[in-house]
Scaffold this active site. Structure first.
Site, PDB file in Angstrom:
ATOM      1  N   HIS A 108     -30.386 -38.587 -39.255  1.00  0.00           N
ATOM      2  CA  HIS A 108     -29.566 -37.544 -38.633  1.00  0.00           C
ATOM      3  C   HIS A 108     -30.366 -36.732 -37.632  1.00  0.00           C
ATOM      4  O   HIS A 108     -31.596 -36.759 -37.628  1.00  0.00           O
ATOM      5  CB  HIS A 108     -28.979 -36.596 -39.689  1.00  0.00           C
ATOM      6  CG  HIS A 108     -30.006 -35.800 -40.443  1.00  0.00           C
ATOM      7  ND1 HIS A 108     -30.824 -36.359 -41.395  1.00  0.00           N
ATOM      8  CD2 HIS A 108     -30.345 -34.492 -40.385  1.00  0.00           C
ATOM      9  CE1 HIS A 108     -31.626 -35.441 -41.888  1.00  0.00           C
ATOM     10  NE2 HIS A 108     -31.362 -34.286 -41.291  1.00  0.00           N
ATOM     11  N   ASP A 110     -30.394 -32.675 -36.971  1.00  0.00           N
ATOM     12  CA  ASP A 110     -29.929 -31.570 -37.819  1.00  0.00           C
ATOM     13  C   ASP A 110     -28.639 -30.930 -37.302  1.00  0.00           C
ATOM     14  O   ASP A 110     -28.548 -30.555 -36.121  1.00  0.00           O
ATOM     15  CB  ASP A 110     -31.021 -30.488 -37.932  1.00  0.00           C
ATOM     16  CG  ASP A 110     -32.139 -30.925 -38.859  1.00  0.00           C
ATOM     17  OD1 ASP A 110     -31.855 -31.574 -39.881  1.00  0.00           O
ATOM     18  OD2 ASP A 110     -33.313 -30.633 -38.536  1.00  0.00           O
ATOM     19  N   HIS A 258     -34.253 -37.972 -37.725  1.00  0.00           N
ATOM     20  CA  HIS A 258     -35.205 -38.059 -38.829  1.00  0.00           C
ATOM     21  C   HIS A 258     -34.462 -38.377 -40.132  1.00  0.00           C
ATOM     22  O   HIS A 258     -33.235 -38.216 -40.222  1.00  0.00           O
ATOM     23  CB  HIS A 258     -36.012 -36.765 -38.970  1.00  0.00           C
ATOM     24  CG  HIS A 258     -35.175 -35.554 -39.274  1.00  0.00           C
ATOM     25  ND1 HIS A 258     -34.403 -34.923 -38.328  1.00  0.00           N
ATOM     26  CD2 HIS A 258     -34.963 -34.875 -40.429  1.00  0.00           C
ATOM     27  CE1 HIS A 258     -33.767 -33.905 -38.877  1.00  0.00           C
ATOM     28  NE2 HIS A 258     -34.085 -33.850 -40.154  1.00  0.00           N
TER      29      HIS A 258
HETATM   30  C1  SIN Z   1     -34.406 -32.365 -43.354  1.00  0.00           C
HETATM   31  O1  SIN Z   1     -34.587 -31.245 -42.885  1.00  0.00           O
HETATM   32  O2  SIN Z   1     -33.545 -33.107 -42.949  1.00  0.00           O
HETATM   33  C2  SIN Z   1     -35.322 -32.811 -44.491  1.00  0.00           C
HETATM   34  C3  SIN Z   1     -36.648 -33.223 -43.991  1.00  0.00           C
HETATM   35  C4  SIN Z   1     -37.606 -33.417 -45.128  1.00  0.00           C
HETATM   36  O3  SIN Z   1     -37.358 -32.936 -46.236  1.00  0.00           O
HETATM   37  O4  SIN Z   1     -38.635 -34.036 -44.899  1.00  0.00           O
END
Ligand code: SIN
Length: 282
Positions: A108, A110, A258
């Protein structure tokens, strides 16, 4: 011949993480106020590398984390996530043996369901499992660039719907968050966006929030989204970051995606996340 890169900055050290994206940053103490000239180099590196990993950090006091975030712009308020007691700007990432889910387990960008999705997100990890709990990042400039011209021509003028009710309703109930009345945003964004600072184009659809391409039939939309998700998630665009305690990652949601890997259950992982508000994608 292997090219040896020398550090291109004077006040920070930026060590490229991989040829496509990411850099480890040394020589910055984020627990203190960052001087303006050093901040200018960090800002430059952020635009260049898409995700920065600040190494050799102390635990950043929450006030300082918020101050550092605000230097990039006003902060973004998450519509559903649990925040730190006394610090409503800080979203606490926390997975324990009792968790039903961990944050960010699917690719995704964010909160792309917001009208003005976050510019960037800065996460510091304070409790890390012995191993595992990595975070992966994927380069959406390269994913766009690699598409064939006929596919680029097809998607360049298209828009997509990003929704969030399927993600946010009930998501944080195991952490005591009542969300019966929360507003679950949805928004329409271009499938290909142009980064406001670099002027480069990137693919802006993701498997978590993007549910429909407008102007196509449902089956056409499903087929095009499947093609784009699988392309954007190809291993050639990815890096996988292994956290050390107190590392802080700062990623640019406008040009990378990410996902977090929850492979450490029943161990615990905890961090604090400050998110900077972005512009409406164009
Ligand atoms: C996120 O903010 O999507 C989670 C990233 C993580 O926990 O490494």
């Amino acid at each position: 011949m292997v090219a040896i890169r020398t550090n291109e900055y004077e006040l920070i050290v930026a060590k490229p993480f991989a040829p496509n994206l990411g850099a480890e940053i040394y020589g910055v103490d984020l627990s203190q106020t960052v001087p303006d000239d050093q901040f200018a180099e960090i800002h430059d590196a952020f635009l260049k590398y898409q995700v920065l990993f600040f190494k050799e950090q102390k635990e950043i006091p929450p006030e300082q984390h918020v101050i550092f975030g605000k230097r990039f712009g006003p902060l973004h308020a998450h519509p559903a996530a649990p925040t730190m007691v006394g610090h409503p700007e800080i979203f606490e990432i926390h997975a324990t043996k009792d968790s039903k889910i961990a944050n960010g387990e699917f690719w995704h960008s964010d909160v792309s369901c917001d009208e003005t999705p976050p510019l960037g997100t800065m996460l510091q990890i304070h409790i890390a499992p012995q191993c595992g709990g990595d975070t992966m990042f994927s380069d959406m400039y390269a994913a766009y660039d690699d598409l064939s011209q006929p596919i680029k021509t097809m998607i360049d003028g298209l828009s997509a719907l990003h929704t969030s009710e399927h993600i946010y309703k009930g998501r944080y109930s195991d952490r005591g968050k009542q969300d019966a009345d929360i507003n679950c945003p949805e928004a329409v964004h271009p499938v290909v966006r142009t980064h406001p600072d670099t002027g480069k184009k990137s693919l802006f659809v993701n498997r978590t929030f993007t549910t429909r391409i407008l102007g196509l039939t449902e089956s056409e939309s499903d087929a095009v989204l499947k093609l784009l998700f699988e392309h954007a998630e190809h291993i050639r665009y990815q890096i996988r970051f292994r956290w050390a305690l107190n590392d802080m990652a700062f990623w640019d949601n406008r040009c990378c995606m990410h996902r977090a890997i929850w492979d450490y259950w029943p161990e615990e992982r905890k961090g604090r996340r400050v998110t900077v508000k972005g512009d409406r994608p164009v």
